[in-house]
Scaffold this motif. Structure first.
Motif, PDB file in Angstrom:
ATOM      1  N   GLU A   1       0.824  -1.208   0.000  1.00  0.00           N
ATOM      2  CA  GLU A   1       0.000   0.000   0.000  1.00  0.00           C
ATOM      3  C   GLU A   1       0.858   1.258   0.000  1.00  0.00           C
ATOM      4  OE1 GLU A   1      -2.384  -0.641   3.444  1.00  0.00           O
ATOM      5  OE2 GLU A   1      -3.882  -1.819   2.366  1.00  0.00           O
ATOM      6  N   ARG A   2       1.900   1.285   0.817  1.00  0.00           N
ATOM      7  CA  ARG A   2       2.771   2.460   0.895  1.00  0.00           C
ATOM      8  C   ARG A   2       3.513   2.686  -0.421  1.00  0.00           C
ATOM      9  NH1 ARG A   2       6.996   2.165   5.014  1.00  0.00           N
ATOM     10  NH2 ARG A   2       7.150   4.408   4.683  1.00  0.00           N
ATOM     11  N   VAL A   3       3.996   1.594  -1.027  1.00  0.00           N
ATOM     12  CA  VAL A   3       4.674   1.729  -2.319  1.00  0.00           C
ATOM     13  C   VAL A   3       3.710   2.234  -3.378  1.00  0.00           C
ATOM     14  CG1 VAL A   3       5.764   0.456  -4.199  1.00  0.00           C
ATOM     15  CG2 VAL A   3       6.467   0.033  -1.856  1.00  0.00           C
ATOM     16  N   GLY A   4       2.477   1.705  -3.354  1.00  0.00           N
ATOM     17  CA  GLY A   4       1.470   2.152  -4.314  1.00  0.00           C
ATOM     18  C   GLY A   4       1.209   3.649  -4.211  1.00  0.00           C
ATOM     19  N   LEU A   5       1.070   4.140  -3.001  1.00  0.00           N
ATOM     20  CA  LEU A   5       0.869   5.578  -2.799  1.00  0.00           C
ATOM     21  C   LEU A   5       2.070   6.371  -3.302  1.00  0.00           C
ATOM     22  CD1 LEU A   5      -0.685   5.533   0.790  1.00  0.00           C
ATOM     23  CD2 LEU A   5      -1.818   6.336  -1.290  1.00  0.00           C
ATOM     24  N   GLY A   6       3.272   5.841  -3.027  1.00  0.00           N
ATOM     25  CA  GLY A   6       4.479   6.524  -3.489  1.00  0.00           C
ATOM     26  C   GLY A   6       4.563   6.589  -4.998  1.00  0.00           C
ATOM     27  N   VAL A   7       4.224   5.489  -5.662  1.00  0.00           N
ATOM     28  CA  VAL A   7       4.228   5.469  -7.120  1.00  0.00           C
ATOM     29  C   VAL A   7       3.229   6.476  -7.666  1.00  0.00           C
ATOM     30  CG1 VAL A   7       3.639   4.088  -9.153  1.00  0.00           C
ATOM     31  CG2 VAL A   7       5.045   3.096  -7.337  1.00  0.00           C
ATOM     32  N   GLY A   8       2.037   6.513  -7.068  1.00  0.00           N
ATOM     33  CA  GLY A   8       0.987   7.424  -7.544  1.00  0.00           C
ATOM     34  C   GLY A   8       1.378   8.886  -7.452  1.00  0.00           C
ATOM     35  N   ILE A   9       1.851   9.312  -6.292  1.00  0.00           N
ATOM     36  CA  ILE A   9       2.197  10.723  -6.140  1.00  0.00           C
ATOM     37  C   ILE A   9       3.443  11.075  -6.949  1.00  0.00           C
ATOM     38  CG2 ILE A   9       3.574  10.451  -4.045  1.00  0.00           C
ATOM     39  CD1 ILE A   9       2.416  13.142  -3.109  1.00  0.00           C
ATOM     40  N   SER A  10       4.359  10.112  -7.095  1.00  0.00           N
ATOM     41  CA  SER A  10       5.548  10.363  -7.915  1.00  0.00           C
ATOM     42  C   SER A  10       5.168  10.568  -9.372  1.00  0.00           C
ATOM     43  CB  SER A  10       6.526   9.192  -7.793  1.00  0.00           C
ATOM     44  OG  SER A  10       6.953   9.027  -6.457  1.00  0.00           O
ATOM     45  N   GLU A  11       4.233   9.768  -9.853  1.00  0.00           N
ATOM     46  CA  GLU A  11       3.766   9.917 -11.222  1.00  0.00           C
ATOM     47  C   GLU A  11       3.060  11.259 -11.421  1.00  0.00           C
ATOM     48  OE1 GLU A  11       3.793   7.306 -14.266  1.00  0.00           O
ATOM     49  OE2 GLU A  11       5.544   7.924 -13.097  1.00  0.00           O
ATOM     50  N   ARG A  12       2.334  11.689 -10.401  1.00  0.00           N
ATOM     51  CA  ARG A  12       1.672  12.998 -10.492  1.00  0.00           C
ATOM     52  C   ARG A  12       2.697  14.123 -10.583  1.00  0.00           C
ATOM     53  NH1 ARG A  12      -3.420  14.991  -9.322  1.00  0.00           N
ATOM     54  NH2 ARG A  12      -3.435  17.244  -8.913  1.00  0.00           N
ATOM     55  N   ILE A  13       3.734  14.050  -9.753  1.00  0.00           N
ATOM     56  CA  ILE A  13       4.789  15.062  -9.775  1.00  0.00           C
ATOM     57  C   ILE A  13       5.507  15.057 -11.122  1.00  0.00           C
ATOM     58  CG2 ILE A  13       7.004  15.745  -8.780  1.00  0.00           C
ATOM     59  CD1 ILE A  13       5.984  14.624  -6.100  1.00  0.00           C
ATOM     60  N   ARG A  14       5.868  13.859 -11.575  1.00  0.00           N
ATOM     61  CA  ARG A  14       6.621  13.738 -12.829  1.00  0.00           C
ATOM     62  C   ARG A  14       5.823  14.279 -14.008  1.00  0.00           C
ATOM     63  NH1 ARG A  14       6.973  10.350 -17.054  1.00  0.00           N
ATOM     64  NH2 ARG A  14       5.302   9.028 -16.268  1.00  0.00           N
ATOM     65  N   CYS A  15       4.560  13.911 -14.086  1.00  0.00           N
ATOM     66  CA  CYS A  15       3.740  14.330 -15.232  1.00  0.00           C
ATOM     67  C   CYS A  15       3.346  15.806 -15.152  1.00  0.00           C
ATOM     68  CB  CYS A  15       2.480  13.463 -15.313  1.00  0.00           C
ATOM     69  SG  CYS A  15       2.811  11.730 -15.712  1.00  0.00           S
ATOM     70  N   THR A  16       3.105  16.302 -13.949  1.00  0.00           N
ATOM     71  CA  THR A  16       2.750  17.707 -13.788  1.00  0.00           C
ATOM     72  C   THR A  16       3.881  18.612 -14.262  1.00  0.00           C
ATOM     73  OG1 THR A  16       1.296  17.195 -11.910  1.00  0.00           O
ATOM     74  CG2 THR A  16       2.036  19.473 -12.129  1.00  0.00           C
ATOM     75  N   SER A  17       5.112  18.163 -14.047  1.00  0.00           N
ATOM     76  CA  SER A  17       6.259  18.986 -14.433  1.00  0.00           C
ATOM     77  C   SER A  17       6.382  19.148 -15.948  1.00  0.00           C
ATOM     78  CB  SER A  17       7.553  18.376 -13.884  1.00  0.00           C
ATOM     79  OG  SER A  17       7.824  17.123 -14.492  1.00  0.00           O
ATOM     80  N   THR A  18       5.710  18.269 -16.702  1.00  0.00           N
ATOM     81  CA  THR A  18       5.772  18.353 -18.169  1.00  0.00           C
ATOM     82  C   THR A  18       4.481  18.870 -18.782  1.00  0.00           C
ATOM     83  OG1 THR A  18       5.114  16.017 -18.359  1.00  0.00           O
ATOM     84  CG2 THR A  18       7.474  16.499 -18.291  1.00  0.00           C
ATOM     85  N   GLY A  19       3.522  19.309 -17.937  1.00  0.00           N
ATOM     86  CA  GLY A  19       2.304  19.924 -18.460  1.00  0.00           C
ATOM     87  C   GLY A  19       1.052  19.105 -18.223  1.00  0.00           C
ATOM     88  N   LYS A  20      -0.111  19.768 -18.286  1.00  0.00           N
ATOM     89  CA  LYS A  20      -1.391  19.114 -18.018  1.00  0.00           C
ATOM     90  C   LYS A  20      -1.683  17.982 -18.997  1.00  0.00           C
ATOM     91  CE  LYS A  20      -3.769  22.953 -15.728  1.00  0.00           C
ATOM     92  NZ  LYS A  20      -4.964  23.835 -15.761  1.00  0.00           N
ATOM     93  N   ARG A  21      -1.243  18.143 -20.238  1.00  0.00           N
ATOM     94  CA  ARG A  21      -1.509  17.105 -21.233  1.00  0.00           C
ATOM     95  C   ARG A  21      -0.878  15.783 -20.822  1.00  0.00           C
ATOM     96  NH1 ARG A  21      -0.140  17.497 -27.752  1.00  0.00           N
ATOM     97  NH2 ARG A  21      -0.997  15.443 -28.306  1.00  0.00           N
ATOM     98  N   SER A  22       0.337  15.859 -20.284  1.00  0.00           N
ATOM     99  CA  SER A  22       1.026  14.656 -19.828  1.00  0.00           C
ATOM    100  C   SER A  22       0.296  14.016 -18.654  1.00  0.00           C
ATOM    101  CB  SER A  22       2.463  15.002 -19.433  1.00  0.00           C
ATOM    102  OG  SER A  22       3.148  13.858 -18.976  1.00  0.00           O
ATOM    103  N   LEU A  23      -0.220  14.842 -17.745  1.00  0.00           N
ATOM    104  CA  LEU A  23      -0.948  14.323 -16.595  1.00  0.00           C
ATOM    105  C   LEU A  23      -2.245  13.659 -17.026  1.00  0.00           C
ATOM    106  CD1 LEU A  23      -1.093  14.030 -13.530  1.00  0.00           C
ATOM    107  CD2 LEU A  23      -2.208  16.272 -13.432  1.00  0.00           C
ATOM    108  N   HIS A  24      -2.957  14.283 -17.963  1.00  0.00           N
ATOM    109  CA  HIS A  24      -4.208  13.694 -18.446  1.00  0.00           C
ATOM    110  C   HIS A  24      -3.940  12.379 -19.173  1.00  0.00           C
ATOM    111  CE1 HIS A  24      -6.163  17.954 -18.377  1.00  0.00           C
ATOM    112  NE2 HIS A  24      -6.165  17.376 -17.186  1.00  0.00           N
ATOM    113  N   LYS A  25      -2.835  12.310 -19.887  1.00  0.00           N
ATOM    114  CA  LYS A  25      -2.457  11.070 -20.548  1.00  0.00           C
ATOM    115  C   LYS A  25      -2.190   9.986 -19.514  1.00  0.00           C
ATOM    116  CE  LYS A  25       0.968   9.113 -23.736  1.00  0.00           C
ATOM    117  NZ  LYS A  25       2.183   9.399 -24.556  1.00  0.00           N
ATOM    118  N   ARG A  26      -1.572  10.375 -18.401  1.00  0.00           N
ATOM    119  CA  ARG A  26      -1.288   9.407 -17.332  1.00  0.00           C
ATOM    120  C   ARG A  26      -2.582   8.936 -16.677  1.00  0.00           C
ATOM    121  NH1 ARG A  26      -0.973   5.948 -14.649  1.00  0.00           N
ATOM    122  NH2 ARG A  26       0.629   5.205 -13.203  1.00  0.00           N
ATOM    123  N   TYR A  27      -3.583   9.812 -16.569  1.00  0.00           N
ATOM    124  CA  TYR A  27      -4.877   9.403 -16.047  1.00  0.00           C
ATOM    125  C   TYR A  27      -5.471   8.295 -16.918  1.00  0.00           C
ATOM    126  CZ  TYR A  27      -5.033  13.524 -12.970  1.00  0.00           C
ATOM    127  OH  TYR A  27      -4.783  14.464 -11.994  1.00  0.00           O
TER     128      TYR A  27
END
Length: 308
Positions: free
Chosen positions: A231-257
């Motif tokens: 569970e802890r790793v899953g949460l870490g992966v999720g927030i890390s992906e949000r940070i990584r994708c947000t840094s490259t723009g909303k389009r990248s984040l929506h693609k990750r969704y």
């Protein structure tokens, strides 16, 4: 020269064995160096490093500290402190095989187009057996590999695991160093810094190889085999992906969704398969992991449960 960088945080119980296994390789001492980066450890890390330096005086060993907390900060410190043309990162709780450096050197000589590599990671469970939730799709959660035993290039969506990886220095000069907004920080299980840098390397058209004969054994404590850890790793992966994708723009984040929706489809299919084949713990583990990745991905900032 090969620079072997070991970043450590409160793993003194494993650290000496890791350093000793490197120094015990059948490989000329003048062809490699070991750089140990202590990232604010509060245990006996410094004493263990002195003990190692005393026992292996002929090894080119450098001890340094990084006061900014986080694995990415420590790795970047190791890069700047190292002198080799090829840089290897090993975790502080691994044991390398006796022919690790020799095989690595041979592979580097045989693949001149290589810019980065990942090696084989075999888990050794302190409990004496793997957790019941472990399956072929979840080896990365314990930083282990289950790749075929043949040298090959990594596919489009595959990349090395940080416990056993390396780069030509010129590769890092082109791609940039590790993103300090990502990666484990103390006991907070963020990640994504490895994925981030390897995606950049692939985007630049540089080749990444997998070498099965460049092998380490990764010690897995019981604390990393529990459902709470999933569970802890899953949460870490999720927030890390949000940070990584947000840094490259909303389009990248929506693609990750959208990708998360696709991953849910795969998770449901596999969970049904494992349930029907009476591997209920494997099904439960996949479900818990994916649920928490989604929770981390959609919940931002310090309100994210991983910080609690």
């Amino acid at each position: 020269m090969i620079s072997v960088i070991v970043c450590t945080y409160n793993r003194a119980n494993y650290l000496y064995d890791a350093l000793e296994s490197i120094a015990s390789n059948d490989f000329p001492h003048n062809e490699y160096e070991i750089v140990l980066v202590n990232n604010n450890s509060t245990d006996s890390t410094e004493e263990k490093s002195k003990q190692f330096a005393t026992k292996f005086p002929d090894v080119n060993f450098r001890y340094c500290t990084e006061s900014k907390q986080g694995l990415s900060y420590a790795r970047n410190k190791g890069i700047t402190e190292s002198k080799g043309d090829f840089i290897v990162f090993l975790d502080d709780d691994v044991v390398v095989k006796p022919d690790y450096l020799k095989n690595l050197k041979t592979n580097l000589d045989n693949t001149p187009d290589l810019m980065a590599f990942g090696g084989k990671i075999t888990p050794r469970f302190e409990a004496g057996h793997p957790p019941k939730w472990l399956n072929r799709w979840m080896y990365s959660l314990i930083s282990a590999t289950n790749c075929p035993d043949k040298t090959q290039k990594y596919g489009k969506r595959k990349y090395p695991i940080g416990a056993n990886m390396g780069f030509r220095r010129q590769c890092l000069e082109k791609s940039g160093y590790f993103n300090t907004e990502l990666g484990r920080t103390g006991n907070i299980l963020l990640g994504g810094e490895e994925k981030d840098i390897f995606l950049k390397i692939k985007g630049l058209g540089m080749e990444i190889y997998y070498f099965p004969d460049v092998e380490i054994v990764h010690i897995i404590p019981e604390s990393r085999t529990t459902e709470e850890y999933i569970e802890r790793v899953g949460l870490g992966v999720g927030i890390s992906e949000r940070i990584r994708c947000t840094s490259t723009g909303k389009r990248s984040l929506h693609k990750r969704y959208f990708q998360e929706f696709v991953k849910w489809c795969g998770t449901i299919e596999l969970a049904i398969y494992y349930t029907l084949t009476f591997r209920l713990q494997a099904a439960k583990g996949m479900w818990k992991f994916r649920k928490n990745v989604t929770k981390g991905l959609f919940k931002s900032g310090k309100s994210n449960p991983i910080y609690q």
